[in-house]
Write a protein that holds these residues in place. Sequence first.
Motif, PDB file in Angstrom:
ATOM      1  N   PHE A 247       0.802  -1.227   0.000  1.00 64.18           N
ATOM      2  CA  PHE A 247       0.000   0.000   0.000  1.00 64.18           C
ATOM      3  C   PHE A 247       0.835   1.278   0.000  1.00 64.18           C
ATOM      4  O   PHE A 247       0.510   2.250  -0.700  1.00 64.18           O
ATOM      5  N   TRP A 248       1.928   1.313   0.771  1.00 70.82           N
ATOM      6  CA  TRP A 248       2.659   2.569   0.934  1.00 70.82           C
ATOM      7  C   TRP A 248       3.189   3.156  -0.383  1.00 70.82           C
ATOM      8  O   TRP A 248       3.047   4.371  -0.609  1.00 70.82           O
ATOM      9  N   PRO A 249       3.785   2.374  -1.280  1.00 64.44           N
ATOM     10  CA  PRO A 249       4.224   2.981  -2.549  1.00 64.44           C
ATOM     11  C   PRO A 249       3.064   3.602  -3.349  1.00 64.44           C
ATOM     12  O   PRO A 249       3.276   4.583  -4.071  1.00 64.44           O
ATOM     13  N   CYS A 250       1.861   3.040  -3.205  1.00 62.19           N
ATOM     14  CA  CYS A 250       0.689   3.639  -3.861  1.00 62.19           C
ATOM     15  C   CYS A 250       0.440   5.047  -3.320  1.00 62.19           C
ATOM     16  O   CYS A 250       0.194   5.980  -4.087  1.00 62.19           O
ATOM     17  N   THR A 251       0.501   5.182  -1.994  1.00 63.82           N
ATOM     18  CA  THR A 251       0.249   6.498  -1.392  1.00 63.82           C
ATOM     19  C   THR A 251       1.319   7.512  -1.790  1.00 63.82           C
ATOM     20  O   THR A 251       1.020   8.699  -1.952  1.00 63.82           O
ATOM     21  N   TRP A 252       2.561   7.039  -1.935  1.00 61.27           N
ATOM     22  CA  TRP A 252       3.627   7.948  -2.364  1.00 61.27           C
ATOM     23  C   TRP A 252       3.318   8.518  -3.755  1.00 61.27           C
ATOM     24  O   TRP A 252       3.396   9.723  -3.976  1.00 61.27           O
ATOM     25  N   GLY A 253       2.987   7.601  -4.694  1.00 56.93           N
ATOM     26  CA  GLY A 253       2.718   8.036  -6.065  1.00 56.93           C
ATOM     27  C   GLY A 253       1.503   8.933  -6.157  1.00 56.93           C
ATOM     28  O   GLY A 253       1.511   9.943  -6.873  1.00 56.93           O
TER      29      GLY A 253
ATOM     30  N   TRP B 170       4.659  -1.462  -7.869  1.00 55.24           N
ATOM     31  CA  TRP B 170       3.940  -1.024  -9.070  1.00 55.24           C
ATOM     32  C   TRP B 170       2.972   0.116  -8.757  1.00 55.24           C
ATOM     33  O   TRP B 170       2.665   0.944  -9.612  1.00 55.24           O
ATOM     34  N   GLY B 171       2.512   0.165  -7.533  1.00 51.75           N
ATOM     35  CA  GLY B 171       1.591   1.223  -7.120  1.00 51.75           C
ATOM     36  C   GLY B 171       2.175   2.618  -7.227  1.00 51.75           C
ATOM     37  O   GLY B 171       1.433   3.598  -7.359  1.00 51.75           O
ATOM     38  N   ALA B 172       3.492   2.742  -7.174  1.00 47.85           N
ATOM     39  CA  ALA B 172       4.111   4.057  -7.337  1.00 47.85           C
ATOM     40  C   ALA B 172       3.846   4.601  -8.732  1.00 47.85           C
ATOM     41  O   ALA B 172       3.628   5.810  -8.919  1.00 47.85           O
ATOM     42  N   LEU B 173       3.855   3.714  -9.735  1.00 44.12           N
ATOM     43  CA  LEU B 173       3.535   4.102 -11.110  1.00 44.12           C
ATOM     44  C   LEU B 173       2.035   4.283 -11.280  1.00 44.12           C
ATOM     45  O   LEU B 173       1.570   5.256 -11.888  1.00 44.12           O
TER      46      LEU B 173
ATOM     47  N   ALA C  75       7.874   9.453 -11.226  1.00 46.34           N
ATOM     48  CA  ALA C  75       7.431   8.123 -10.801  1.00 46.34           C
ATOM     49  C   ALA C  75       8.498   7.045 -10.988  1.00 46.34           C
ATOM     50  O   ALA C  75       8.580   6.107 -10.190  1.00 46.34           O
ATOM     51  N   LEU C  76       9.321   7.162 -12.031  1.00 47.81           N
ATOM     52  CA  LEU C  76      10.315   6.121 -12.281  1.00 47.81           C
ATOM     53  C   LEU C  76      11.375   6.050 -11.182  1.00 47.81           C
ATOM     54  O   LEU C  76      11.654   4.955 -10.667  1.00 47.81           O
ATOM     55  N   PRO C  77      12.003   7.171 -10.771  1.00 49.20           N
ATOM     56  CA  PRO C  77      12.950   7.067  -9.645  1.00 49.20           C
ATOM     57  C   PRO C  77      12.265   6.663  -8.338  1.00 49.20           C
ATOM     58  O   PRO C  77      12.866   5.985  -7.501  1.00 49.20           O
TER      59      PRO C  77
ATOM     60  N   SER D  95      18.688   7.745  -2.004  1.00 51.70           N
ATOM     61  CA  SER D  95      19.133   8.637  -3.085  1.00 51.70           C
ATOM     62  C   SER D  95      18.061   8.784  -4.176  1.00 51.70           C
ATOM     63  O   SER D  95      17.774   9.896  -4.644  1.00 51.70           O
ATOM     64  N   LEU D  96      17.469   7.671  -4.579  1.00 57.22           N
ATOM     65  CA  LEU D  96      16.433   7.715  -5.618  1.00 57.22           C
ATOM     66  C   LEU D  96      15.173   8.409  -5.114  1.00 57.22           C
ATOM     67  O   LEU D  96      14.483   9.097  -5.881  1.00 57.22           O
ATOM     68  N   LEU D  97      14.876   8.252  -3.839  1.00 61.68           N
ATOM     69  CA  LEU D  97      13.735   8.964  -3.256  1.00 61.68           C
ATOM     70  C   LEU D  97      13.969  10.473  -3.299  1.00 61.68           C
ATOM     71  O   LEU D  97      13.074  11.252  -3.670  1.00 61.68           O
ATOM     72  N   ALA D  98      15.182  10.880  -2.942  1.00 58.78           N
ATOM     73  CA  ALA D  98      15.520  12.310  -2.992  1.00 58.78           C
ATOM     74  C   ALA D  98      15.449  12.830  -4.427  1.00 58.78           C
ATOM     75  O   ALA D  98      14.969  13.947  -4.668  1.00 58.78           O
ATOM     76  N   LEU D  99      15.918  12.039  -5.397  1.00 55.27           N
ATOM     77  CA  LEU D  99      15.853  12.444  -6.802  1.00 55.27           C
ATOM     78  C   LEU D  99      14.407  12.609  -7.260  1.00 55.27           C
ATOM     79  O   LEU D  99      14.070  13.576  -7.947  1.00 55.27           O
ATOM     80  N   SER D 100      13.538  11.686  -6.857  1.00 45.60           N
ATOM     81  CA  SER D 100      12.129  11.791  -7.216  1.00 45.60           C
ATOM     82  C   SER D 100      11.507  13.055  -6.640  1.00 45.60           C
ATOM     83  O   SER D 100      10.756  13.760  -7.322  1.00 45.60           O
ATOM     84  N   GLY D 101      11.830  13.358  -5.392  1.00 44.61           N
ATOM     85  CA  GLY D 101      11.319  14.584  -4.778  1.00 44.61           C
ATOM     86  C   GLY D 101      11.841  15.831  -5.465  1.00 44.61           C
ATOM     87  O   GLY D 101      11.105  16.810  -5.639  1.00 44.61           O
ATOM     88  N   TYR D 102      13.104  15.794  -5.856  1.00 47.75           N
ATOM     89  CA  TYR D 102      13.695  16.940  -6.568  1.00 47.75           C
ATOM     90  C   TYR D 102      12.976  17.170  -7.902  1.00 47.75           C
ATOM     91  O   TYR D 102      12.654  18.314  -8.252  1.00 47.75           O
ATOM     92  N   MET D 103      12.692  16.084  -8.621  1.00 51.93           N
ATOM     93  CA  MET D 103      12.004  16.203  -9.898  1.00 51.93           C
ATOM     94  C   MET D 103      10.557  16.659  -9.730  1.00 51.93           C
ATOM     95  O   MET D 103       9.939  17.189 -10.661  1.00 51.93           O
TER      96      MET D 103
END
Length: 401
Positions: free
Chosen positions: A130-136, A258-261, A276-278, A331-339
Motif C-alpha cells: 500500500f505505501w508505494p501507492c500512497t507515495w505516487g 507497481w503502485g508508485a507508477l 514516478a520512475l525514480p 538517493s532515488l527517493l531524494a531524486l524523485s522529490g527533486y524532480m
Amino acid sequence: MHSNTFSASIAKIGISANHLLGTQPNQVRSLSMRSWKAIKDRNVASRSSKVFLASQKQQQLRRYEPVEICSLGSNHFYSSNATAPEVTDVKPQTAPLVTSGTWLDRMPKSIQPYLYLTRIDRPIGTWLLFWPCTWGITMASYSAHLPLSSTLFTIGLFGTGAVIMRGAGCTINDLWDRDIDNKVERTKVRPLASGAITPSQAIAFLGLQLGAGLAVLTQLNVYSILLGASSLSLVATYPAMKRITYWPQAVLGLAFNWGALLGSSAMLGAVNWQVALPLYASGVCWTLVYDTIYAHQDKKDDVKIGVKSTALRFGEKTPQFLTAFSTGMVSLLALSGYMNDQGPLFYALSVGGVAAHLAWQLKTVDYENTADCWSKFTSNKWAGAIVFSGIAGDYLYQMMV
C-alpha cells in the motif's frame, strides 16, 4: 536344659504354622515374593493405563491448524485454534508450535482456511504493498495541486485494492509453493501445504479475488486499467523466480512497488515518468532490503530444498549489500522529490527519516535470529509511513498557503 526346651518349642511353633499354611518355609517365601510381584505389576499397569488415557485426551485436544508470519509472497505463517481435519495425522512430537487468539478464530470454520490463505490477519504485506501507492498518489496530487477529496478517495480505493491483491498474491504464491511449504518447518501448516484447501478450491478462490481486484481497477482511467493489469505477469511469475534465480526479491520489488507508477497515472491520467520512475526504483531497492532480511529466516530450509534467495546469494556480505541498497533507496527517493519540486518537509521527514530508520535496521539486525529478522522486517511498515509523512506534509502545507 531350659535352652533346649525353648528351641524345641520354637521349632514346634514353626512346624505348626507351616502345617496351618499348608506349605514348607521355602514355599512361604516364594509365595510372598510372587504376591509382591503381582501387586507391583498391577500398579505399573494401572499407572501406564492412566498415562495412556491422558496422552489420548491430550491428542484429542490438540489442534493442528495453519500458523503464519506473512510475507509478501514468500514464506509466511499464520495461526488459529480451529480444528483442521485434513492435518490431524501430524505427529504431536513434530508438530509446529501453534498459537491462537487472532480475530479470525471468531469467523465461521468453513471460511477460516481461505482467510488464512490471504494472510489477512497479518497485514504487514498489505502495508508494504500500500505505501508505494500512497507515495505516487500524493506526489502527483502535490505537483498538480489536486483537491484533497480526490486524493483521499483514490488512497482509499488503492487501500482496498492492496488488501485484495495482496491476498491474491498469497494464493498464487501458495499454489506454486505447496510442495515446498510442506518441507519448511515454519510454513508446512499453511492451508494448501497441509491439505486444508485443495488446489482446485484455491484456484476457484483466486478467481473471486482477481474479480474483486478488477472491480476496483475499473474505477480508474483506461490508461491506469491497462497499466494495472500489466502487473499481473509479475505477480504470477514471482514464485517461480525462487527456483530460477538468487534474485527473486528483485522481482518481488518490481511487483510490490507497481503502485508508485499506478498512483501517478490514477491522478494525472498518465505516468509522470521523471518523478514516478525514480520513486519506483527507490521502492525496489527498499524491497531488496526488507525481503532479504525476511529471507534470512528460512535460509537453512531453503538450502535443503533448493530454493534460492538474496539471503543465500549475499551470505556473509549481506550487511554490505543492504547498505548499498539502502543508500540507493534514499538517493532515488531524494531524486524523485527533486524532480517533483517537493518542499522541506519531504527532505526532512521522508528522506532523512527513512535514512535513519534503515540505518537503525542494518545496525541492529541479527541475521541468525529469526525472531529479530521478523521484527526488523515488520518494522518497515513504519518506514513506508515515514516516507508518506513528508510527502503528505508538503501537500497539506501547499493547500493551506
